[in-house]
Write an enzyme that holds these catalytic residues in place. Structure first.
Site, short mmCIF file in Angstrom:
data_model
loop_
_atom_site.label_atom_id
_atom_site.label_comp_id
_atom_site.label_asym_id
_atom_site.label_seq_id
_atom_site.Cartn_x
_atom_site.Cartn_y
_atom_site.Cartn_z
N ALA A 99 0.84 -1.21 0.00
CA ALA A 99 0.00 0.00 0.00
C ALA A 99 0.87 1.25 0.00
O ALA A 99 0.64 2.20 -0.78
CB ALA A 99 -0.92 -0.02 1.21
N TYR A 100 1.88 1.26 0.83
CA TYR A 100 2.81 2.39 0.89
C TYR A 100 3.48 2.61 -0.47
O TYR A 100 3.54 3.73 -0.99
CB TYR A 100 3.85 2.12 1.98
CG TYR A 100 5.07 2.99 1.92
CD1 TYR A 100 5.05 4.29 2.41
CD2 TYR A 100 6.27 2.51 1.37
CE1 TYR A 100 6.18 5.10 2.35
CE2 TYR A 100 7.39 3.30 1.31
CZ TYR A 100 7.36 4.60 1.80
OH TYR A 100 8.48 5.38 1.72
N ALA A 101 3.99 1.52 -1.05
CA ALA A 101 4.70 1.65 -2.33
C ALA A 101 3.77 2.15 -3.43
O ALA A 101 4.18 2.92 -4.31
CB ALA A 101 5.31 0.30 -2.72
N MET A 128 1.33 4.23 -3.09
CA MET A 128 1.19 5.69 -2.94
C MET A 128 2.41 6.40 -3.53
O MET A 128 2.30 7.42 -4.20
CB MET A 128 1.05 6.08 -1.46
CG MET A 128 -0.10 5.40 -0.75
SD MET A 128 -1.73 5.80 -1.43
CE MET A 128 -2.71 4.46 -0.72
#
Ligand SMILES: NC(=O)c1ccc[n+]([C@@H]2O[C@H](COP(=O)([O-])OP(=O)(O)OC[C@H]3O[C@@H](n4cnc5c(N)ncnc54)[C@H](OP(=O)(O)O)[C@@H]3O)[C@@H](O)[C@H]2O)c1
Length: 258
Positions: A164-166, A168
């Site tokens: 999820a972070y990547a 973004m």
């Protein structure tokens, strides 16, 4: 204040990569405005470090996950530029503020997705808009300026738990290209720096020799990274020698997982 020094704004510069970048840019002759979210004491230390290098510095609070706070911040920044920096414009904006989330497809919640989006995508978008293309008043960044967005090596290689972070940060890479096109006629360059693993609070392995070694083993240059390794790359990218570089994603990972 010296009105001929270039002026940089770095978000999330009370610690980590942001602080190291603020100090490196000061070393290279920039005056620097730093933002902090929840550590004013650390921000004051960053300001002192910059001032001890003979450069002007100031700190402003900013929570870029809060839409209303970005508007408040932009007003405060405009006032600060007029009252404390002789009406100067920014030459450099580093969209650095951010945090990680260690969840997988199986465990990520809607709340985690919203939080990541609010800081890493919406916050970066609205702050850049408020500075580069405000709906009222002149832009706060000068024509010929440079914007650096923090991406991540995780858009090239996979660490389970960072999807999820990547994602973004992948969006930040897309925005970089679009903004480079839109702001190019004003001579403003926009690039993404994509660090590999860096030993900061973000990653949760500060001082952990075992983790350091794991990352060193996976890195072509044979060691793990400190915030200063990324700061140097960001600083080199805003210098005149990089004036023909825009819309790029530049990985700074020491050759991690090649
Ligand atoms: N460390 C790594 O391995 C790594 C790798 C690739 C990319 N990055 C990226 O590099 C950037 C800097 O990370 P870092 O490693 O230096 O982390 P860090 O040491 O934890 O610093 C993060 C900074 O961002 C600020 N911040 C977090 N959320 C914010 C928000 N909503 N609004 C405003 N400020 C906020 C923090 O402020 P407070 O401390 O005041 O709360 C802090 O100053 C981030 O964008 C991160 O995603 C890091």
């Amino acid at each position: 204040m010296n009105d001929i020094s270039p002026l940089a704004l770095i978000t999330g510069a009370n610690r980590g990569i942001g602080r190291a970048t603020a100090i490196e840019l000061a070393r290279q002759g920039h005056d620097v405005i730093v933002t902090y979210r929840s550590h004013p004491d650390e921000a004051a230390e960053t300001v002192s470090a910059i001032e001890s290098l003979g450069r002007a510095a100031a700190a402003l609070p900013l929570d870029s996950a809060q839409v209303a706070d970005i508007a408040r911040f932009a007003d405060d920044l405009r006032t600060m530029l007029e009252q404390s920096f002789g009406g100067a414009h920014l030459d450099v904006l580093v969209n650095n503020a951010g945090f990680g989330a260690d969840t997988t497809l199986a465990t990520t919640t809607a709340e985690v997705l919203d939080d990541l989006y609010a800081t890493h995508v919406r916050g970066v978008y609205l702050l850049t808009q408020a500075i580069a293309t405000p709906s009222e008043g002149v832009p706060l960044i000068a024509d010929g300026g440079s914007i650096v967005n923090l991406g991540t090596g995780l858009t090239r290689f996979v660490h389970v738990g960072r999807d999820a972070y990547a994602a973004m940060k992948g969006a930040v890479g897309v925005l970089t290209a679009y903004w480079a096109q839109e702001l190019g006629p004003r001579g403003i360059r926009v690039n993404t720096i994509a660090p590999g693993p860096v030993e900061t609070h973000f990653s949760g392995w500060v001082g952990n020799e075992q983790v350091r070694q794991v990352f060193a083993d996976g890195t072509a240059l044979g060691r793990s990274a400190a915030a200063e390794d990324i700061a140097g790359v960001i600083a080199s990218l805003v210098q005149p020698g990089a004036a023909w570089v825009t819309a790029q994603r530049i990985e700074a990972s020491g050759g991690y997982r090649l």
